[in-house]
Design an enzyme around this catalytic site. Sequence first.
Site, PDB file in Angstrom:
ATOM      1  N   HIS A  72       0.871  -1.174   0.000  1.00 56.05           N
ATOM      2  CA  HIS A  72       0.000   0.000   0.000  1.00 56.05           C
ATOM      3  C   HIS A  72       0.910   1.227   0.000  1.00 56.05           C
ATOM      4  O   HIS A  72       1.538   1.553   1.008  1.00 56.05           O
ATOM      5  CB  HIS A  72      -0.868  -0.022   1.256  1.00 56.05           C
ATOM      6  CG  HIS A  72      -1.961   1.012   1.259  1.00 56.05           C
ATOM      7  ND1 HIS A  72      -1.734   2.300   1.653  1.00 56.05           N
ATOM      8  CD2 HIS A  72      -3.276   0.930   0.909  1.00 56.05           C
ATOM      9  CE1 HIS A  72      -2.871   2.982   1.563  1.00 56.05           C
ATOM     10  NE2 HIS A  72      -3.817   2.180   1.106  1.00 56.05           N
ATOM     11  N   HIS A 109       1.794  14.664 -11.609  1.00 52.89           N
ATOM     12  CA  HIS A 109       2.313  13.554 -12.414  1.00 52.89           C
ATOM     13  C   HIS A 109       3.461  14.139 -13.224  1.00 52.89           C
ATOM     14  O   HIS A 109       3.299  14.599 -14.354  1.00 52.89           O
ATOM     15  CB  HIS A 109       1.227  13.003 -13.342  1.00 52.89           C
ATOM     16  CG  HIS A 109       1.731  11.998 -14.346  1.00 52.89           C
ATOM     17  ND1 HIS A 109       2.402  10.858 -13.981  1.00 52.89           N
ATOM     18  CD2 HIS A 109       1.675  11.988 -15.704  1.00 52.89           C
ATOM     19  CE1 HIS A 109       2.723  10.181 -15.068  1.00 52.89           C
ATOM     20  NE2 HIS A 109       2.300  10.853 -16.133  1.00 52.89           N
TER      21      HIS A 109
END
Length: 313
Positions: free
Chosen positions: A170, A177
């Site tokens: 996780h 981005h």
Amino acid sequence: MIKKRKVVIVGAGNVGASTAFCMINQGICDEIVLIDMNTERAKGETLDMIHSIAFMNRNMQIKLGDYTDCKDADVLVITASAPMGKENDRLVALKSSSKIVTSIVSSAMENGFNGFIVVVSNPVDIMTYVAYKVSGLPANQIIGSGTLLDSARLQCHIADCIDVDTKSIHAYVLGEHGDSEMIPWSTVRVGGKDIYQIIKDNPTRMNEGMFDSIHKAVKKDGWEIFNRKGNTCYGIAASTTRIVRALMFNESVVLPVSTYLDGQYGQDGVFTSVPAILDATGVKEVVEIEMTKEEKEQFDSSCSHLQSFYKEV
């Protein structure tokens, strides 16, 4: 009458076509429409995918269309953008991509579109902001692919270090981005176990000194692929399909996507990647995770970096 689920994909290049094929394989919807200025290329992709459906347990329709198909579409996926050069900088194509996304969204809205917009075009966070401004739709209906793929790449690198399947890891990449993206290492868990505790218990597998090299590798992964084959398509197609699936099937799943922050994380009016709950309403809720002071400063810096470009679009 049962309503058919319909997705319109604008851009039938490598990313758009791969996304359509990925959706076919997963049975995401009942109808997929491809739109592209290069109608011959789009028609070829459409025919190729139609023939593939004969070998699948699917009852789907895929066709070449135009913006009138947006009227009853549930999701509009935008993959079209200006081509990137060899500068290894997604922001180079900012103004050209902005014009393309503006034209696409305007055309869709003029034809009565009122669904979800999923933006893939780079620079994706800023193009998501453009789609929001042009569409006039509520912010929860506008979603950028953001760092969902970056997060998957991060999981792969961690998995390689400690020899654990990626599905047990996780971990998120957050923010832009792009080069200013950050990793909140304090939130990374493997099978529920804190990454720092893993390092303490398994010093031969991993150490904190690897954090920086993993971060650099995650940022370079896309370019490593791009510089070898001229595009990246399968990873982004799969991640885009994951977003659409969450919307179509009302999954209430938490994914790191580019979404509008309205006070969350102390940020206002910026589209950037954070964990968000996606369901049939779009972004149902932004999940605010606790970061260290240093991590929060890195996240804030990434948001400021993105906002500095808004005046250019």
